[in-house]
Design a protein around this motif. Structure first.
Motif, PDB file in Angstrom:
ATOM      1  N   LYS A 146     -49.322 -55.888  16.222  1.00 39.70           N
ATOM      2  CA  LYS A 146     -50.296 -55.149  16.130  1.00 39.70           C
ATOM      3  C   LYS A 146     -48.907 -53.617  16.965  1.00 39.70           C
ATOM      4  O   LYS A 146     -49.006 -52.699  17.239  1.00 39.70           O
ATOM      5  N   ALA A 147     -47.761 -54.449  17.698  1.00 37.24           N
ATOM      6  CA  ALA A 147     -47.654 -54.385  18.522  1.00 37.24           C
ATOM      7  C   ALA A 147     -46.069 -53.078  17.118  1.00 37.24           C
ATOM      8  O   ALA A 147     -46.082 -51.745  17.646  1.00 37.24           O
ATOM      9  N   ILE A 148     -45.588 -53.909  16.351  1.00 38.01           N
ATOM     10  CA  ILE A 148     -45.387 -53.174  15.322  1.00 38.01           C
ATOM     11  C   ILE A 148     -46.112 -52.260  14.844  1.00 38.01           C
ATOM     12  O   ILE A 148     -45.090 -51.331  14.167  1.00 38.01           O
ATOM     13  N   LYS A 149     -46.559 -52.394  14.421  1.00 37.02           N
ATOM     14  CA  LYS A 149     -47.968 -51.108  13.451  1.00 37.02           C
ATOM     15  C   LYS A 149     -47.729 -49.788  14.838  1.00 37.02           C
ATOM     16  O   LYS A 149     -47.702 -48.734  14.242  1.00 37.02           O
ATOM     17  N   MET A 150     -47.737 -50.393  15.644  1.00 36.60           N
ATOM     18  CA  MET A 150     -47.670 -48.828  17.178  1.00 36.60           C
ATOM     19  C   MET A 150     -46.585 -48.101  16.999  1.00 36.60           C
ATOM     20  O   MET A 150     -46.376 -47.065  17.495  1.00 36.60           O
ATOM     21  N   VAL A 151     -45.373 -48.950  16.803  1.00 38.41           N
ATOM     22  CA  VAL A 151     -43.963 -48.473  17.645  1.00 38.41           C
ATOM     23  C   VAL A 151     -43.854 -47.900  15.535  1.00 38.41           C
ATOM     24  O   VAL A 151     -42.854 -46.673  15.370  1.00 38.41           O
ATOM     25  N   MET A 152     -43.918 -48.533  15.193  1.00 32.14           N
ATOM     26  CA  MET A 152     -43.405 -47.936  13.582  1.00 32.14           C
ATOM     27  C   MET A 152     -45.025 -47.626  12.243  1.00 32.14           C
ATOM     28  O   MET A 152     -44.931 -48.088  11.393  1.00 32.14           O
ATOM     29  N   PRO A 153     -45.403 -46.363  12.437  1.00 34.59           N
ATOM     30  CA  PRO A 153     -46.902 -46.073  12.274  1.00 34.59           C
ATOM     31  C   PRO A 153     -47.250 -45.908  10.701  1.00 34.59           C
ATOM     32  O   PRO A 153     -47.708 -46.019  10.254  1.00 34.59           O
ATOM     33  N   ILE A 154     -46.103 -45.348  10.695  1.00 32.80           N
ATOM     34  CA  ILE A 154     -45.272 -44.648   9.054  1.00 32.80           C
ATOM     35  C   ILE A 154     -43.782 -45.521   8.772  1.00 32.80           C
ATOM     36  O   ILE A 154     -43.078 -45.031   9.860  1.00 32.80           O
ATOM     37  N   ARG A 155     -43.881 -45.454   7.600  1.00 30.97           N
ATOM     38  CA  ARG A 155     -42.532 -46.449   7.134  1.00 30.97           C
ATOM     39  C   ARG A 155     -42.036 -45.201   6.156  1.00 30.97           C
ATOM     40  O   ARG A 155     -42.903 -44.434   5.332  1.00 30.97           O
ATOM     41  N   VAL A 156     -40.660 -45.029   6.053  1.00 30.69           N
ATOM     42  CA  VAL A 156     -40.201 -44.594   5.282  1.00 30.69           C
ATOM     43  C   VAL A 156     -39.348 -44.667   4.369  1.00 30.69           C
ATOM     44  O   VAL A 156     -38.138 -45.497   3.900  1.00 30.69           O
ATOM     45  N   ILE A 157     -39.742 -45.074   2.850  1.00 26.69           N
ATOM     46  CA  ILE A 157     -38.918 -45.773   1.554  1.00 26.69           C
ATOM     47  C   ILE A 157     -38.722 -44.220   0.623  1.00 26.69           C
ATOM     48  O   ILE A 157     -38.802 -43.574   0.554  1.00 26.69           O
ATOM     49  N   THR A 158     -37.154 -44.780   0.377  1.00 28.28           N
ATOM     50  CA  THR A 158     -36.382 -43.437  -0.429  1.00 28.28           C
ATOM     51  C   THR A 158     -36.158 -44.475  -1.652  1.00 28.28           C
ATOM     52  O   THR A 158     -35.701 -45.634  -1.640  1.00 28.28           O
ATOM     53  N   LYS A 159     -36.504 -43.371  -2.415  1.00 27.57           N
ATOM     54  CA  LYS A 159     -35.690 -44.096  -3.974  1.00 27.57           C
ATOM     55  C   LYS A 159     -35.302 -42.812  -4.117  1.00 27.57           C
ATOM     56  O   LYS A 159     -35.365 -41.813  -5.357  1.00 27.57           O
ATOM     57  N   PRO A 160     -33.304 -43.057  -4.240  1.00 24.69           N
ATOM     58  CA  PRO A 160     -32.893 -41.655  -4.869  1.00 24.69           C
ATOM     59  C   PRO A 160     -32.327 -42.389  -6.342  1.00 24.69           C
ATOM     60  O   PRO A 160     -32.002 -43.109  -6.898  1.00 24.69           O
ATOM     61  N   LEU A 161     -32.386 -40.727  -7.363  1.00 17.90           N
ATOM     62  CA  LEU A 161     -32.792 -40.689  -8.084  1.00 17.90           C
ATOM     63  C   LEU A 161     -31.340 -39.693  -8.894  1.00 17.90           C
ATOM     64  O   LEU A 161     -30.841 -39.141  -8.166  1.00 17.90           O
ATOM     65  N   TYR A 162     -31.393 -40.338 -10.285  1.00 17.49           N
ATOM     66  CA  TYR A 162     -29.898 -39.547 -10.992  1.00 17.49           C
ATOM     67  C   TYR A 162     -27.907 -39.811 -10.060  1.00 17.49           C
ATOM     68  O   TYR A 162     -27.956 -39.633 -10.922  1.00 17.49           O
ATOM     69  N   ASN A 163     -28.470 -40.307  -9.260  1.00 15.40           N
ATOM     70  CA  ASN A 163     -27.612 -40.545  -8.290  1.00 15.40           C
ATOM     71  C   ASN A 163     -27.494 -41.373  -7.279  1.00 15.40           C
ATOM     72  O   ASN A 163     -27.511 -41.154  -5.874  1.00 15.40           O
ATOM     73  N   ALA A 164     -27.531 -42.258  -7.433  1.00 15.88           N
ATOM     74  CA  ALA A 164     -28.014 -43.579  -7.023  1.00 15.88           C
ATOM     75  C   ALA A 164     -27.268 -43.925  -5.507  1.00 15.88           C
ATOM     76  O   ALA A 164     -27.347 -44.818  -4.983  1.00 15.88           O
ATOM     77  N   TYR A 165     -26.268 -44.061  -5.877  1.00 20.24           N
ATOM     78  CA  TYR A 165     -24.936 -44.525  -5.255  1.00 20.24           C
ATOM     79  C   TYR A 165     -24.536 -43.480  -4.732  1.00 20.24           C
ATOM     80  O   TYR A 165     -23.554 -43.231  -4.235  1.00 20.24           O
ATOM     81  N   TYR A 166     -24.847 -41.573  -4.501  1.00 18.11           N
ATOM     82  CA  TYR A 166     -24.417 -40.765  -3.603  1.00 18.11           C
ATOM     83  C   TYR A 166     -22.637 -40.962  -4.406  1.00 18.11           C
ATOM     84  O   TYR A 166     -22.186 -40.196  -3.234  1.00 18.11           O
ATOM     85  N   ASN A 167     -22.504 -40.464  -5.783  1.00 16.51           N
ATOM     86  CA  ASN A 167     -21.609 -40.456  -5.578  1.00 16.51           C
ATOM     87  C   ASN A 167     -20.739 -39.038  -5.730  1.00 16.51           C
ATOM     88  O   ASN A 167     -21.538 -39.165  -7.204  1.00 16.51           O
ATOM     89  N   TYR A 168     -19.502 -38.542  -6.048  1.00 22.81           N
ATOM     90  CA  TYR A 168     -19.242 -37.485  -6.019  1.00 22.81           C
ATOM     91  C   TYR A 168     -18.818 -37.843  -7.544  1.00 22.81           C
ATOM     92  O   TYR A 168     -19.063 -36.300  -8.225  1.00 22.81           O
ATOM     93  N   LEU A 169     -17.745 -38.385  -8.051  1.00 24.16           N
ATOM     94  CA  LEU A 169     -17.998 -38.346  -9.049  1.00 24.16           C
ATOM     95  C   LEU A 169     -18.667 -38.310 -10.860  1.00 24.16           C
ATOM     96  O   LEU A 169     -18.538 -37.724 -12.082  1.00 24.16           O
ATOM     97  N   TYR A 170     -20.461 -38.437  -9.970  1.00 24.47           N
ATOM     98  CA  TYR A 170     -21.235 -38.465 -11.341  1.00 24.47           C
ATOM     99  C   TYR A 170     -21.711 -37.158 -11.594  1.00 24.47           C
ATOM    100  O   TYR A 170     -21.915 -37.094 -12.751  1.00 24.47           O
ATOM    101  N   TYR A 171     -21.416 -35.984 -10.273  1.00 21.83           N
ATOM    102  CA  TYR A 171     -22.160 -34.770 -10.985  1.00 21.83           C
ATOM    103  C   TYR A 171     -21.230 -33.840 -10.190  1.00 21.83           C
ATOM    104  O   TYR A 171     -21.579 -32.187 -10.582  1.00 21.83           O
ATOM    105  N   LEU A 172     -20.440 -34.161  -9.746  1.00 21.01           N
ATOM    106  CA  LEU A 172     -19.167 -33.087  -9.375  1.00 21.01           C
ATOM    107  C   LEU A 172     -18.317 -32.541 -10.806  1.00 21.01           C
ATOM    108  O   LEU A 172     -17.680 -31.786 -11.408  1.00 21.01           O
ATOM    109  N   VAL A 173     -18.191 -33.619 -11.283  1.00 19.68           N
ATOM    110  CA  VAL A 173     -17.088 -33.636 -12.093  1.00 19.68           C
ATOM    111  C   VAL A 173     -17.275 -33.310 -13.376  1.00 19.68           C
ATOM    112  O   VAL A 173     -16.708 -32.114 -14.174  1.00 19.68           O
ATOM    113  N   PRO A 174     -18.698 -33.474 -14.184  1.00 20.55           N
ATOM    114  CA  PRO A 174     -18.910 -32.984 -15.285  1.00 20.55           C
ATOM    115  C   PRO A 174     -19.741 -31.221 -14.900  1.00 20.55           C
ATOM    116  O   PRO A 174     -19.912 -30.301 -15.691  1.00 20.55           O
ATOM    117  N   GLY A 175     -20.053 -31.183 -13.263  1.00 19.16           N
ATOM    118  CA  GLY A 175     -20.023 -29.322 -13.467  1.00 19.16           C
ATOM    119  C   GLY A 175     -19.194 -28.858 -13.074  1.00 19.16           C
ATOM    120  O   GLY A 175     -19.006 -27.620 -14.119  1.00 19.16           O
TER     121      GLY A 175
END
Length: 263
Positions: free
Chosen positions: A162-191
């Motif tokens: 119960k304490a865990i649920k009170m501390v973190m009532p909302i969990r954030v789950i991120t799912k990066p799309l198209y550039n999951a590695y946050y790599n500049y090579l993927y989008y800067l060079v083509p642009g």
């Protein structure tokens, strides 16, 4: 349509006699593409050099420092002291991209139920470093805050689940799309390559029209187009569009090959 096709074929034949156009179409874009790829070879920032100023020197402040050291993207290269002038840190130590300041009475105020602050100083001349340093601080401070609240709730007799649920009532789950590695090579060079190709199209268009006047072939072209300037422009546009699109397709294939090599 037949007239436009004749203009396209004529433009391809003229291109054979103009090596400058082929250099602009293939040699320069390929060279610049690999040059940009070399610049962004690392792709993403993997390690940021920072400093820490601990003005509290308590168990909790040392725990904060341990969390900073545990961060895979942060590297503590210097521990500052109270005699250092904060305003001159980035000037005297350009290798430091940011630093954390743990204020006095940090542990005391937290144990007394008061809200405390971890000061984050960043060299904002490079926004990327600043955002990363702040993001890492927010991550481990939120984790530490949750841990402190969890212990407080448990000491008050609240069950662990119960304490865990009170501390973190909302969990954030991120799912990066198209550039999951946050790599500049993927989008800067083509642009950047796309912008380069656009500039080449403008330059080739100017050279193409100018060559008609310099070689005194504009009247023949006008007769071929039955006096229609629109057909001339459309025919040349299609010809160079086909060539530039073939270049862009090559760049896309090269970028895809680089992306797979990172996986």
């Amino acid at each position: 349509m037949k007239t436009i096709l004749q203009i396209i074929i004529r433009e391809f034949i003229r291109l054979k006699k103009r090596p400058t156009a082929w250099v602009l179409l293939f040699v320069i874009p390929i060279g610049v593409f690999f040059y940009l790829g070399a610049i962004y070879e690392e792709g993403a920032i993997k390690n940021v050099s920072i400093a820490v100023l601990d003005l509290d020197h308590t168990d909790l402040s040392r725990k904060v420092i341990s969390n900073v050291e545990a961060s895979p993207k942060l590297n503590i290269i210097q521990f500052l002291n109270s005699n250092d002038n904060i305003d001159d840190i980035f000037i005297n130590h350009p290798e430091i991209k940011g630093f954390y300041v743990i204020p006095k009475n940090f542990q005391k105020n937290i144990l007394n139920g008061k809200q405390e602050k971890l000061l984050v100083y960043t060299n904002s001349s490079n926004i990327i470093y600043g955002n990363l340093i702040y993001k890492e601080a927010a991550t481990f401070i939120n984790t530490m805050s949750s841990g402190i609240n969890l212990q407080t709730f448990k000491l008050n007799g609240i069950p662990h689940e119960k304490a865990i649920k009170m501390v973190m009532p909302i969990r954030v789950i991120t799912k990066p799309l198209y550039n999951a590695y946050y790599n500049y090579l993927y989008y800067l060079v083509p642009g950047l390559t796309t912008v380069l190709l656009q500039m080449i199209v403008f330059l080739l268009a100017a050279i193409s029209i100018n060559s008609e006047y310099s070689n005194e072939t504009y009247n023949a072209l006008l007769n071929l187009a039955n006096g229609s300037v629109f057909k001339i422009i459309l025919g040349k546009l299609i010809a160079y569009t086909l060539l530039v699109d073939s270049c862009y397709f090559y760049f896309l294939c090269s970028t895809s090959a680089i992306r797979h090599s990172f996986k």
